[in-house]
Design a protein around this motif. Structure first.
Motif, mmCIF file in Angstrom:
data_model
loop_
_atom_site.group_PDB
_atom_site.id
_atom_site.type_symbol
_atom_site.label_atom_id
_atom_site.label_comp_id
_atom_site.label_asym_id
_atom_site.label_seq_id
_atom_site.Cartn_x
_atom_site.Cartn_y
_atom_site.Cartn_z
ATOM 1 N N TYR A 188 0.819 -1.206 0.000
ATOM 2 C CA TYR A 188 0.000 0.000 0.000
ATOM 3 C C TYR A 188 0.857 1.262 0.000
ATOM 4 C CZ TYR A 188 -4.085 -2.907 0.501
ATOM 5 O OH TYR A 188 -5.076 -3.825 0.255
ATOM 6 N N LEU A 189 2.071 1.188 0.505
ATOM 7 C CA LEU A 189 2.995 2.307 0.372
ATOM 8 C C LEU A 189 3.332 2.528 -1.105
ATOM 9 C CD1 LEU A 189 4.789 4.439 1.721
ATOM 10 C CD2 LEU A 189 6.570 2.695 1.948
ATOM 11 N N ASN A 190 3.526 1.431 -1.835
ATOM 12 C CA ASN A 190 3.775 1.529 -3.274
ATOM 13 C C ASN A 190 2.564 2.094 -4.014
ATOM 14 O OD1 ASN A 190 6.409 -0.062 -4.573
ATOM 15 N ND2 ASN A 190 5.965 -0.637 -2.471
ATOM 16 N N PHE A 191 1.364 1.663 -3.630
ATOM 17 C CA PHE A 191 0.166 2.178 -4.297
ATOM 18 C C PHE A 191 0.005 3.679 -4.036
ATOM 19 C CE2 PHE A 191 -1.717 -2.325 -3.798
ATOM 20 C CZ PHE A 191 -1.123 -2.721 -4.994
ATOM 21 N N THR A 192 0.370 4.123 -2.836
ATOM 22 C CA THR A 192 0.354 5.557 -2.546
ATOM 23 C C THR A 192 1.361 6.284 -3.429
ATOM 24 O OG1 THR A 192 -0.291 5.127 -0.262
ATOM 25 C CG2 THR A 192 0.651 7.286 -0.736
ATOM 26 N N ALA A 193 2.506 5.655 -3.653
ATOM 27 C CA ALA A 193 3.525 6.259 -4.510
ATOM 28 C C ALA A 193 3.013 6.418 -5.940
ATOM 29 C CB ALA A 193 4.796 5.419 -4.490
ATOM 30 N N ILE A 194 2.175 5.479 -6.418
ATOM 31 C CA ILE A 194 1.598 5.617 -7.758
ATOM 32 C C ILE A 194 0.798 6.916 -7.841
ATOM 33 C CG2 ILE A 194 -0.029 4.672 -9.437
ATOM 34 C CD1 ILE A 194 0.601 1.893 -8.372
ATOM 35 N N ASP A 195 -0.101 7.118 -6.874
ATOM 36 C CA ASP A 195 -0.940 8.313 -6.899
ATOM 37 C C ASP A 195 -0.113 9.584 -6.742
ATOM 38 O OD1 ASP A 195 -3.012 6.585 -7.135
ATOM 39 O OD2 ASP A 195 -4.009 7.118 -5.267
ATOM 40 N N THR A 196 0.903 9.519 -5.889
ATOM 41 C CA THR A 196 1.753 10.689 -5.673
ATOM 42 C C THR A 196 2.497 11.053 -6.953
ATOM 43 O OG1 THR A 196 2.034 10.057 -3.348
ATOM 44 C CG2 THR A 196 3.611 11.635 -4.256
ATOM 45 N N CYS A 197 3.087 10.058 -7.603
ATOM 46 C CA CYS A 197 3.802 10.308 -8.860
ATOM 47 C C CYS A 197 2.848 10.831 -9.930
ATOM 48 C CB CYS A 197 4.468 9.018 -9.356
ATOM 49 S SG CYS A 197 5.874 8.471 -8.372
ATOM 50 N N ALA A 198 1.655 10.236 -10.014
ATOM 51 C CA ALA A 198 0.693 10.663 -11.036
ATOM 52 C C ALA A 198 0.277 12.110 -10.819
ATOM 53 C CB ALA A 198 -0.525 9.749 -11.009
ATOM 54 N N GLN A 205 -1.864 -13.055 -15.189
ATOM 55 C CA GLN A 205 -2.821 -11.969 -14.943
ATOM 56 C C GLN A 205 -2.128 -10.611 -14.973
ATOM 57 O OE1 GLN A 205 -5.696 -12.549 -11.717
ATOM 58 N NE2 GLN A 205 -5.212 -14.717 -11.709
ATOM 59 N N GLN A 206 -0.956 -10.523 -14.357
ATOM 60 C CA GLN A 206 -0.204 -9.256 -14.380
ATOM 61 C C GLN A 206 0.177 -8.894 -15.810
ATOM 62 O OE1 GLN A 206 1.914 -7.184 -11.843
ATOM 63 N NE2 GLN A 206 2.356 -8.705 -10.272
ATOM 64 N N PHE A 207 0.597 -9.906 -16.590
ATOM 65 C CA PHE A 207 1.025 -9.666 -17.969
ATOM 66 C C PHE A 207 -0.106 -9.060 -18.793
ATOM 67 C CE2 PHE A 207 1.145 -11.341 -22.348
ATOM 68 C CZ PHE A 207 2.284 -10.709 -22.812
ATOM 69 N N GLY A 248 4.144 0.560 -9.528
ATOM 70 C CA GLY A 248 2.922 -0.121 -9.934
ATOM 71 C C GLY A 248 3.105 -1.626 -9.944
ATOM 72 N N TRP A 249 4.189 -2.075 -10.564
ATOM 73 C CA TRP A 249 4.467 -3.516 -10.593
ATOM 74 C C TRP A 249 4.778 -4.049 -9.201
ATOM 75 C CZ3 TRP A 249 9.057 -5.790 -9.026
ATOM 76 C CH2 TRP A 249 9.110 -7.169 -9.175
ATOM 77 N N SER A 250 5.649 -3.364 -8.464
ATOM 78 C CA SER A 250 6.087 -3.895 -7.172
ATOM 79 C C SER A 250 4.940 -3.929 -6.170
ATOM 80 C CB SER A 250 7.255 -3.066 -6.611
ATOM 81 O OG SER A 250 6.875 -1.717 -6.419
ATOM 82 N N GLY A 251 4.010 -2.958 -6.246
ATOM 83 C CA GLY A 251 2.871 -2.979 -5.340
ATOM 84 C C GLY A 251 2.028 -4.224 -5.528
ATOM 85 N N HIS A 252 1.727 -4.552 -6.784
ATOM 86 C CA HIS A 252 0.937 -5.753 -7.055
ATOM 87 C C HIS A 252 1.705 -7.022 -6.678
ATOM 88 C CE1 HIS A 252 -2.613 -4.079 -9.057
ATOM 89 N NE2 HIS A 252 -1.804 -3.157 -9.539
#
Length: 302
Positions: free
Chosen positions: A22-32, A186-188, A224-228
């Motif tokens: 979830y820290l990684n998912f927060t980073a996605i939104d922050t970067c976006a 699924q990720q692919f 994005g990848w590492s969060g999933h």
């Protein structure tokens, strides 16, 4: 790597991995948010986010899995799942241009409520009065945070609601694909199909100027990848029912990012509404866990 990983009982490690996810998912939104506010087109941000994700999946899994990486038993479901993931991302990337991360996070936390509602139609599940009441309370919390009656209400709230609904469909389809296709497959497909779908809408490419802009553009696909991946690995060490409530840790990360990076501290309305949504989601999780432990012959919908 082609063989499934054995599950191990290590709850603390599972929780730690979930929090990192979830820290990684927060980073996605922050970067976006950083990128779109810096003038990078939203569709370009989405293309980079999924393009890098695709390259990482291929580089890490194709050498070991070979053709099995692209083999799917349900191509239609994979395409639909990828479409809903892309929709949630695009809605979110547009929304964060106009809304604080704390408000978009509050709305995305209605995803469990939407899942509960949609599962009645799509999965044939039964939802009783107590869970319907929790859903109603959760949406009341969104109303408190968003204040649609206020002159300060922004139309981009509808984008965040679209994000939450799309995420709910994505999670339901992920359930449908469990045990059908591997996580790597699924990720692919999620990443590749999203990249291909965004490509025709790129328009003129805009290169970052500042060093922080380049950093955000480079990071968004990686996190994005590492969060999933972290989320997937976490479930090898702890049950989903144990890990589910830790989604709300992301609210702390979102508050920190919104406050420290964008100087947008949460106001009392967002904090109050977020607390109501959090309580509603936790009750749904608690009730579903209770029902899972109760024999179906003695329990009705609740």
């Amino acid at each position: 790597m082609s063989a499934p990983h054995a599950r191990r009982d290590d709850v603390l490690r599972g929780i730690a991995l979930m929090v990192l996810a979830y820290l990684n998912f927060t980073a996605i939104d922050t970067c976006a948010k950083w990128l779109v506010l810096s003038g990078i087109p939203t569709m370009q941000v989405g293309f980079v986010r999924y393009g890098v994700h695709t390259l990482l999946v291929v580089a890490l899994f194709l050498p070991a899995l070979g053709r099995s990486l692209v083999h799917t038993r349900r191509p239609g479901l994979e395409a639909a799942r990828a479409g809903f993931l892309l929709a949630s991302t695009v809605f979110n990337f547009f929304a964060v241009q106009y809304l604080p991360l704390t408000l978009t996070a509050t709305i995305v936390f209605t995803t469990p409520l939407w899942i509960c509602m949609l599962s009645v139609v799509l999965l044939g599940e039964r939802v009783g009065p107590r869970r319907w009441a929790a859903i109603a309370v959760g949406f009341a919390g969104v109303a408190i945070a968003a204040r649609p009656w206020s002159a300060e209400a922004h139309w981009a709230i509808l984008l965040s609601l679209g994000m939450a609904i799309s995420a709910a469909f994505y999670i339901i389809l992920t359930r449908r694909l469990a045990g059908v296709d591997s996580t790597a497959t699924q990720q692919f497909y999620a990443a590749l199909l999203a990249t291909l779908a965004v490509a025709p809408f790129l328009g003129e490419w805009v290169w970052p100027v500042a060093a922080l802009d380049w950093t955000a553009l480079a990071l968004i696909g990686v996190v994005g990848w590492s969060g999933h991946q972290l989320l997937t690995v976490a479930h090898r060490f702890a049950p989903a029912s144990t890990l589910a409530p830790f989604i709300y840790v992301q609210m702390l990360f979102m508050v920190g990012s919104s406050w420290l990076v964008f100087a947008e501290p949460p106001d009392a309305w967002v904090l109050s509404g977020g607390a109501v949504v959090l309580a509603s989601g936790l009750y749904l999780w608690h009730r579903e866990r209770q029902l899972a432990l109760t024999p179906t012959t003695t329990s009705g919908p609740a």
